[in-house]
Design an enzyme around this catalytic site. Sequence first.
Site, mmCIF file in Angstrom:
data_model
loop_
_atom_site.group_PDB
_atom_site.id
_atom_site.type_symbol
_atom_site.label_atom_id
_atom_site.label_comp_id
_atom_site.label_asym_id
_atom_site.label_seq_id
_atom_site.Cartn_x
_atom_site.Cartn_y
_atom_site.Cartn_z
ATOM 1 N N ASP A 1 37.148 39.627 31.970
ATOM 2 C CA ASP A 1 35.647 39.664 32.083
ATOM 3 C C ASP A 1 35.060 40.095 33.529
ATOM 4 O OD1 ASP A 1 33.122 38.335 30.602
ATOM 5 O OD2 ASP A 1 32.924 37.600 32.690
ATOM 6 N N TYR B 1 29.360 41.992 39.987
ATOM 7 C CA TYR B 1 30.662 41.338 40.797
ATOM 8 C C TYR B 1 31.218 42.242 41.672
ATOM 9 C CZ TYR B 1 30.740 38.182 36.807
ATOM 10 O OH TYR B 1 30.389 37.157 35.678
ATOM 11 N N LYS C 1 28.883 43.769 32.207
ATOM 12 C CA LYS C 1 27.473 43.263 31.995
ATOM 13 C C LYS C 1 26.571 44.015 32.663
ATOM 14 C CE LYS C 1 29.612 38.861 32.315
ATOM 15 N NZ LYS C 1 30.594 38.417 33.404
ATOM 16 N N HIS D 1 23.139 40.739 31.328
ATOM 17 C CA HIS D 1 23.705 39.608 32.145
ATOM 18 C C HIS D 1 23.031 38.333 32.230
ATOM 19 C CE1 HIS D 1 26.689 38.937 35.843
ATOM 20 N NE2 HIS D 1 26.354 37.796 35.368
#
Length: 274
Positions: free
Chosen positions: A46, A51, A76, A109
Amino acid sequence: MRKDHAFVMRNGVEIPEIGFGTWQIPNKEAHDSVTMALKNGYTHIDTAYAYQNEENVGKAIREFDIPRDQVFVTSKLPSHIKNYEDTLTYFQETLDHLGMDYLDLFLIHAPWPWDDIGADCTEGNIQAWKAMEKLFKDGKIRTIGVSNFSVSDLQAIIDSCEIVPFVNQIPFYIGKFHEQKELLDFCEKHEILVEAYSPLATGEVLNSDEIKKLAEKYNRTPAQICIRYCLQKDTLPLPKSTHEGRIIENSKIDFEISEEDMNMLDDMEDVRKK
Ligand code: NDP
């Protein structure tokens, strides 16, 4: 539905029942962490555009000796992207970062930008979702979903769009049951798989005396109790670690918590609210 350590989604796509979380793993460390996860049997990773580690997450998966179709990859859409065209553009950027030509799961997200939590972005979410539906129909994504969506956020998508989200990824750990119960029930009714993010409350729940005691009783670690709890609540946990011992520990969940102990865990207070 569950099958051989996987959840089966409405369209028959199987998703391994524990995913490896990568939030707060810097890009330069992500290669090592994801490689450790793959080496120790994880086949579900994931990540997210936000990120800033998609490049090395993708590189680790591509370099590992495993066929692409044997790894389930989620990313996401950034939470501030709330229109059709930008959704298509950012999806392509995610694929480029990962060095892949499709995703297994792509999520919105959050229903609002992180710097404007709670803002009403209903129309923007609908536009983004329509773009996700197009990507899904074009075969670029095997399943599409959302994250941090409430019942009303989900209902707005269901009312205005063609495809009901396959997944809602939400914060879920011991202490969150009563707060999330209505959302869990809604997702169950609409066959939306719930992914449990922060299954260890980002580590904060591991010092609980009750959980430590239970871990001793089952001869397991507190982290294993937390991950097992999510699975028994029919949610898919996404534990994160950068330490190989913990990565291994978090994947060894072959035991059962009794109904009585599950009831006790359901009633525990949220450590983050104390
Ligand atoms: P977790 O709840 O998985 O907890 C991770 C923390 O616990 C880290 O500090 C880790 O330290 C520590 N830890 C992990 N395993 C063990 C263990 N066995 N024993 C002791 N400590 C341990 O954290 P996250 O909040 O990162 O959530 C997991 C994933 O969920 C994210 O990585 C991300 O993929 C997803 N997520 C999604 C969000 C969303 O908005 N959709 C929001 C938040 C998370 P160390 O790394 O040093 O081992």
